[in-house]
Design a protein around this motif. Structure first.
Motif, short mmCIF file in Angstrom:
data_model
loop_
_atom_site.label_atom_id
_atom_site.label_comp_id
_atom_site.label_asym_id
_atom_site.label_seq_id
_atom_site.Cartn_x
_atom_site.Cartn_y
_atom_site.Cartn_z
N ILE A 139 0.83 -1.22 0.00
CA ILE A 139 0.00 0.00 0.00
C ILE A 139 0.87 1.26 0.00
CG2 ILE A 139 -0.28 0.17 2.51
CD1 ILE A 139 -3.07 0.71 -0.06
N ASP A 140 2.06 1.17 0.56
CA ASP A 140 2.95 2.33 0.59
C ASP A 140 3.57 2.63 -0.78
OD1 ASP A 140 4.36 -0.06 0.77
OD2 ASP A 140 6.04 0.88 1.82
N GLY A 141 3.39 1.75 -1.75
CA GLY A 141 3.96 1.96 -3.07
C GLY A 141 3.00 2.50 -4.10
N VAL A 142 1.80 2.91 -3.66
CA VAL A 142 0.76 3.34 -4.61
C VAL A 142 1.17 4.58 -5.38
CG1 VAL A 142 -1.60 4.21 -4.78
CG2 VAL A 142 -1.12 2.20 -3.38
N ILE A 160 -0.84 -5.68 -2.90
CA ILE A 160 -0.91 -6.88 -2.06
C ILE A 160 -0.85 -6.42 -0.62
CG2 ILE A 160 0.20 -9.06 -1.47
CD1 ILE A 160 -0.89 -9.02 -4.32
N LEU A 161 -1.85 -6.75 0.15
CA LEU A 161 -1.87 -6.35 1.56
C LEU A 161 -1.29 -7.42 2.45
CD1 LEU A 161 -5.37 -4.68 1.68
CD2 LEU A 161 -3.15 -3.59 1.43
#
Length: 161
Positions: A139-142, A160-161
Motif C-alpha cells: 500500500i505504501d507503493g501506490v 498486495i496487503l
C-alpha cells in the motif's frame, strides 16, 4: 473473440512489444508513421471494423474516427480530462461515414455476467491475466505505481496487503 487482424497504435516501442505479446498482428508507432494511413493500408483501404481509443485525447479520437471503416465503430475507453473538447471534425464527415461512436465505462462490464466468462477463459489458458500484472506492491507503493503508470513503465500494479 475471433478477430483476425489486430492493429496496435502507440508511441512507445515497449507498449507495442506488449501489444504483440497479447496478440496484435500489426503494430505502428504513431511518432514514425501516420496511424490512419497505416490502418487503411493494412485493411485494403477499408479501415478497421472497431477502433478503440484508449487514450482519451481529441487527437487520438480524431485518428480513431478516420481509421474506421464506413460501417465501423469507435469506442472511447480512455477517460478524457474534463477540460478536453471533442476534435473538430466536419459534420458532413459524421453523416457520410456512418457507423457508430460510443464510450465504454469499465468496459461496459456486467460483473455477474462477464467475470465468470473471464475466469473460464483464464482457466482455459485463453486469457493470460498474469501477463497484465507488471508488479505487486504494498500500500505504501501506490504513489510510485501511479508515477510508473503515467510514465508507461507498467501495465498494471497490483496492491498486495
Amino acid at each position: 473473440a475471433g478477430a483476425t487482424t489486430i492493429i496496435a497504435v502507440d508511441t512507445d516501442p515497449r507498449k507495442l512489444d506488449w501489444a504483440r505479446e497479447f496478440g496484435a498482428t500489426h503494430t505502428v508507432n504513431a511518432k514514425e508513421t501516420d496511424p490512419v494511413e497505416f490502418i487503411q493500408s493494412v485493411t485494403d483501404g477499408n479501415g478497421a471494423d472497431v477502433v478503440i481509443d484508449a487514450v482519451g485525447r481529441p487527437e487520438t479520437y480524431k485518428q480513431a474516427f478516420y481509421a474506421r471503416d464506413l460501417a465501423g465503430t469507435v469506442v472511447l475507453v480512455g477517460v478524457p480530462t474534463p477540460d478536453l473538447q471533442a476534435p473538430e471534425i466536419p459534420l458532413i464527415d459524421y453523416f457520410g461515414r456512418g457507423g457508430a461512436l460510443k464510450s465504454s465505462w469499465y468496459g461496459d462490464c456486467l460483473p455477474s455476467r462477464d467475470f465468470p466468462t473471464y475466469i473460464d477463459l483464464y482457466l482455459q489458458g485463453r486469457f493470460p491475466l498474469d501477463k497484465f500484472v507488471t508488479e505487486e506492491i504494498g500500500i505504501d507503493g501506490v504513489e510510485q505505481a501511479f508515477e510508473k503508470m503515467h510514465a508507461g513503465e507498467v501495465l498494471r500494479s497490483v496492491v498486495i496487503l
